[in-house]
Design a protein around this motif. Structure first.
Motif, PDB file in Angstrom:
ATOM      1  N   GLN B  81       0.711  -1.186   0.089  1.00  0.00           N
ATOM      2  CA  GLN B  81      -0.170  -0.105   0.033  1.00  0.00           C
ATOM      3  C   GLN B  81       1.096   1.323  -0.023  1.00  0.00           C
ATOM      4  O   GLN B  81       1.889   1.165   0.591  1.00  0.00           O
ATOM      5  CB  GLN B  81      -0.764   0.166   1.145  1.00  0.00           C
ATOM      6  CG  GLN B  81      -1.959  -1.051   1.326  1.00  0.00           C
ATOM      7  CD  GLN B  81      -2.726  -1.130   2.621  1.00  0.00           C
ATOM      8  OE1 GLN B  81      -2.468  -0.421   3.582  1.00  0.00           O
ATOM      9  NE2 GLN B  81      -3.517  -2.111   2.746  1.00  0.00           N
ATOM     10  N   PRO B  82       0.439   2.565  -0.706  1.00  0.00           N
ATOM     11  CA  PRO B  82       1.410   3.679  -0.533  1.00  0.00           C
ATOM     12  C   PRO B  82       1.693   3.921   0.877  1.00  0.00           C
ATOM     13  O   PRO B  82       2.896   4.386   1.002  1.00  0.00           O
ATOM     14  CB  PRO B  82       0.188   4.648  -1.092  1.00  0.00           C
ATOM     15  CG  PRO B  82      -0.884   3.854  -2.055  1.00  0.00           C
ATOM     16  CD  PRO B  82      -0.907   2.649  -1.637  1.00  0.00           C
ATOM     17  N   GLY B  83       0.895   3.728   1.904  1.00  0.00           N
ATOM     18  CA  GLY B  83       1.225   3.841   3.312  1.00  0.00           C
ATOM     19  C   GLY B  83       2.272   2.971   3.538  1.00  0.00           C
ATOM     20  O   GLY B  83       3.037   3.314   4.765  1.00  0.00           O
ATOM     21  N   ASP B  84       2.916   2.242   2.894  1.00  0.00           N
ATOM     22  CA  ASP B  84       4.213   1.499   3.399  1.00  0.00           C
ATOM     23  C   ASP B  84       5.142   1.916   3.012  1.00  0.00           C
ATOM     24  O   ASP B  84       6.508   1.490   3.354  1.00  0.00           O
ATOM     25  CB  ASP B  84       4.122  -0.106   2.528  1.00  0.00           C
ATOM     26  CG  ASP B  84       2.959  -0.754   3.177  1.00  0.00           C
ATOM     27  OD1 ASP B  84       2.274  -1.828   2.482  1.00  0.00           O
ATOM     28  OD2 ASP B  84       2.365  -0.671   4.574  1.00  0.00           O
ATOM     29  N   SER B  85       5.221   3.123   2.152  1.00  0.00           N
ATOM     30  CA  SER B  85       6.604   3.688   1.826  1.00  0.00           C
ATOM     31  C   SER B  85       7.172   4.265   3.026  1.00  0.00           C
ATOM     32  O   SER B  85       6.663   5.110   3.657  1.00  0.00           O
ATOM     33  CB  SER B  85       6.095   5.018   0.924  1.00  0.00           C
ATOM     34  OG  SER B  85       5.538   4.449  -0.459  1.00  0.00           O
ATOM     35  N   ALA B  86       8.375   3.736   3.027  1.00  0.00           N
ATOM     36  CA  ALA B  86       9.205   4.220   4.131  1.00  0.00           C
ATOM     37  C   ALA B  86      10.642   3.456   4.125  1.00  0.00           C
ATOM     38  O   ALA B  86      10.844   2.680   3.284  1.00  0.00           O
ATOM     39  CB  ALA B  86       8.658   3.256   5.454  1.00  0.00           C
ATOM     40  N   VAL B  87      11.474   3.468   5.067  1.00  0.00           N
ATOM     41  CA  VAL B  87      13.005   2.932   4.965  1.00  0.00           C
ATOM     42  C   VAL B  87      12.509   1.760   5.887  1.00  0.00           C
ATOM     43  O   VAL B  87      12.087   1.911   7.088  1.00  0.00           O
ATOM     44  CB  VAL B  87      14.070   3.878   5.665  1.00  0.00           C
ATOM     45  CG1 VAL B  87      15.195   2.992   5.621  1.00  0.00           C
ATOM     46  CG2 VAL B  87      14.259   5.025   4.504  1.00  0.00           C
ATOM     47  N   THR B 108      16.456  -0.184   3.414  1.00  0.00           N
ATOM     48  CA  THR B 108      16.017  -0.345   2.187  1.00  0.00           C
ATOM     49  C   THR B 108      14.775   0.650   2.265  1.00  0.00           C
ATOM     50  O   THR B 108      13.985   0.525   2.979  1.00  0.00           O
ATOM     51  CB  THR B 108      15.540  -1.631   1.846  1.00  0.00           C
ATOM     52  OG1 THR B 108      16.868  -2.509   1.650  1.00  0.00           O
ATOM     53  CG2 THR B 108      15.014  -1.486   0.442  1.00  0.00           C
ATOM     54  N   GLU B 109      14.833   1.437   1.264  1.00  0.00           N
ATOM     55  CA  GLU B 109      13.685   2.511   1.046  1.00  0.00           C
ATOM     56  C   GLU B 109      12.676   1.940   0.256  1.00  0.00           C
ATOM     57  O   GLU B 109      13.107   1.890  -1.129  1.00  0.00           O
ATOM     58  CB  GLU B 109      14.320   4.020   0.623  1.00  0.00           C
ATOM     59  CG  GLU B 109      13.194   5.016   0.537  1.00  0.00           C
ATOM     60  CD  GLU B 109      13.902   6.402   0.315  1.00  0.00           C
ATOM     61  OE1 GLU B 109      14.893   6.524   0.094  1.00  0.00           O
ATOM     62  OE2 GLU B 109      12.872   7.294   0.389  1.00  0.00           O
ATOM     63  N   LEU B 110      11.599   1.704   0.500  1.00  0.00           N
ATOM     64  CA  LEU B 110      10.627   1.151  -0.174  1.00  0.00           C
ATOM     65  C   LEU B 110       9.550   2.452  -0.739  1.00  0.00           C
ATOM     66  O   LEU B 110       9.290   3.129   0.236  1.00  0.00           O
ATOM     67  CB  LEU B 110       9.788  -0.011   0.788  1.00  0.00           C
ATOM     68  CG  LEU B 110       8.536  -0.491  -0.047  1.00  0.00           C
ATOM     69  CD1 LEU B 110       8.716  -1.231  -1.219  1.00  0.00           C
ATOM     70  CD2 LEU B 110       7.545  -1.075   0.780  1.00  0.00           C
ATOM     71  N   SER B 111       9.387   2.191  -1.944  1.00  0.00           N
ATOM     72  CA  SER B 111       8.250   3.280  -2.644  1.00  0.00           C
ATOM     73  C   SER B 111       7.318   2.526  -3.129  1.00  0.00           C
ATOM     74  O   SER B 111       7.414   1.583  -4.192  1.00  0.00           O
ATOM     75  CB  SER B 111       9.059   4.214  -3.546  1.00  0.00           C
ATOM     76  OG  SER B 111       8.150   4.925  -3.951  1.00  0.00           O
ATOM     77  N   VAL B 112       5.986   2.452  -2.577  1.00  0.00           N
ATOM     78  CA  VAL B 112       4.843   1.967  -3.159  1.00  0.00           C
ATOM     79  C   VAL B 112       4.183   3.081  -4.061  1.00  0.00           C
ATOM     80  O   VAL B 112       3.512   3.953  -3.479  1.00  0.00           O
ATOM     81  CB  VAL B 112       3.824   1.450  -2.136  1.00  0.00           C
ATOM     82  CG1 VAL B 112       2.839   0.507  -2.835  1.00  0.00           C
ATOM     83  CG2 VAL B 112       4.878   0.581  -1.177  1.00  0.00           C
ATOM     84  N   LYS B 113       3.955   2.665  -5.150  1.00  0.00           N
ATOM     85  CA  LYS B 113       3.502   4.030  -6.293  1.00  0.00           C
ATOM     86  C   LYS B 113       1.918   3.172  -6.558  1.00  0.00           C
ATOM     87  O   LYS B 113       1.293   2.332  -6.542  1.00  0.00           O
ATOM     88  CB  LYS B 113       4.208   3.866  -7.500  1.00  0.00           C
ATOM     89  CG  LYS B 113       5.650   4.177  -7.312  1.00  0.00           C
ATOM     90  CD  LYS B 113       6.489   4.637  -8.455  1.00  0.00           C
ATOM     91  CE  LYS B 113       7.825   4.924  -8.410  1.00  0.00           C
ATOM     92  NZ  LYS B 113       7.932   6.182  -7.174  1.00  0.00           N
ATOM     93  N   PRO B 114       1.058   4.456  -6.447  1.00  0.00           N
ATOM     94  CA  PRO B 114      -0.282   4.153  -6.761  1.00  0.00           C
ATOM     95  C   PRO B 114      -0.776   3.507  -8.212  1.00  0.00           C
ATOM     96  O   PRO B 114       0.133   4.038  -9.203  1.00  0.00           O
ATOM     97  CB  PRO B 114      -1.323   5.544  -6.319  1.00  0.00           C
ATOM     98  CG  PRO B 114      -0.023   6.381  -5.783  1.00  0.00           C
ATOM     99  CD  PRO B 114       1.341   5.920  -5.936  1.00  0.00           C
TER     100      PRO B 114
END
Lengths: 119, 114
Positions: B81-87, B108-114
């Motif tokens: 989910q986009p809210g999972d975007s974090a390190v 690891t920096e995670l970016s979840v794109k809509p």
């Protein structure tokens, strides 16, 4: 879980000066832990602060550079002394919370951190 | 000597897909492994842990897998989910240092794109 407040949240400091970071916990804890995160690096334990005794420092960290106070069971301070640009980091206070994870794994709760930039 | 390594500094995933974050370690004395999530200007928050005697632990959308023979663990997030975007930080403790000392990876920096 414990709520940890740190002050300051960020600061810009001049080379050669010292800065004291405060950490307040909303419950009494035996040990408090100070970590450092240098830019792009992992979190590294600096020292463990026990109430009523000297702090225990990890290899590579010394009391003269990072003096720690622990006057009671809810409060601790970390001073970064005679700062240089290499001390630019996020400094984090943490406490251990038993059994938040699986049995036997004590989980650390962290404050928001204090971001120091040394010019 | 980096005992816990996260070799991918960043990961980008589409919303709804699986995110897989990897972590390798070298110390066979590690007995617990933890994953933390960190948003900007916040401290790391605990996500999930696993004992070295287990190979899987699941909590909702988050599952951690441990392969002791390979000294490798991974965190799966399904669906992302986009809210999972974090390190995301992998951390470990060993049997001699359970009192607050965790060895962290670099994140690891995670970016979840809509």
């Amino acid at each position: 879980s414990a709520v940890i407040s740190q002050k300051p949240s960020r600061d810009i400091c001049q080379r050669g000066t010292s800065l004291t970071i405060q950490c307040q916990v909303d419950s009494q804890v035996t040990m408090m832990f100070w970590y450092r995160q240098q830019p792009g690096q992992s979190l590294t334990l600096i020292a463990t602060a026990n109430q009523g005794s000297e702090a225990t420092y990890e290899s590579g960290f010394v009391i003269d550079k990072f003096p720690i106070s622990r006057p009671n069971l809810t409060f601790s301070t970390l001073t970064v002394s005679n700062m240089s640009p290499e001390d630019s980091s996020i400094y984090l206070c943490s406490v251990e919370e038993s059994n938040r994870g699986i049995s036997g794994a004590n989980v650390l709760t962290f404050g928001a951190g204090s971001r120091l930039t040394v010019l | 000597d980096q005992q816990v390594k996260q070799n991918s500094p960043s990961l980008s995933v589409q919303e709804g897909r699986i995110s897989i974050l990897n972590c390798d370690y070298t110390n066979s004395m590690f007995d617990y492994f933890l994953w933390y999530k960190k948003y900007p200007a916040e401290g790391p928050t605990f996500l999930i842990s696993i004992s070295s005697i287990k190979d899987k632990n699941e909590d909702g959308r988050f599952t951690v897998f441990l392969n002791k023979s390979a000294k490798h663990l991974s965190l799966h997030i399904v669906p992302s989910q986009p809210g999972d975007s974090a390190v995301y930080f992998c951390a470990a403790s060993d049997i001699y240092n359970q009192g607050g000392k965790l060895i962290f990876g670099q994140g690891t920096e995670l970016s979840v794109k809509p």
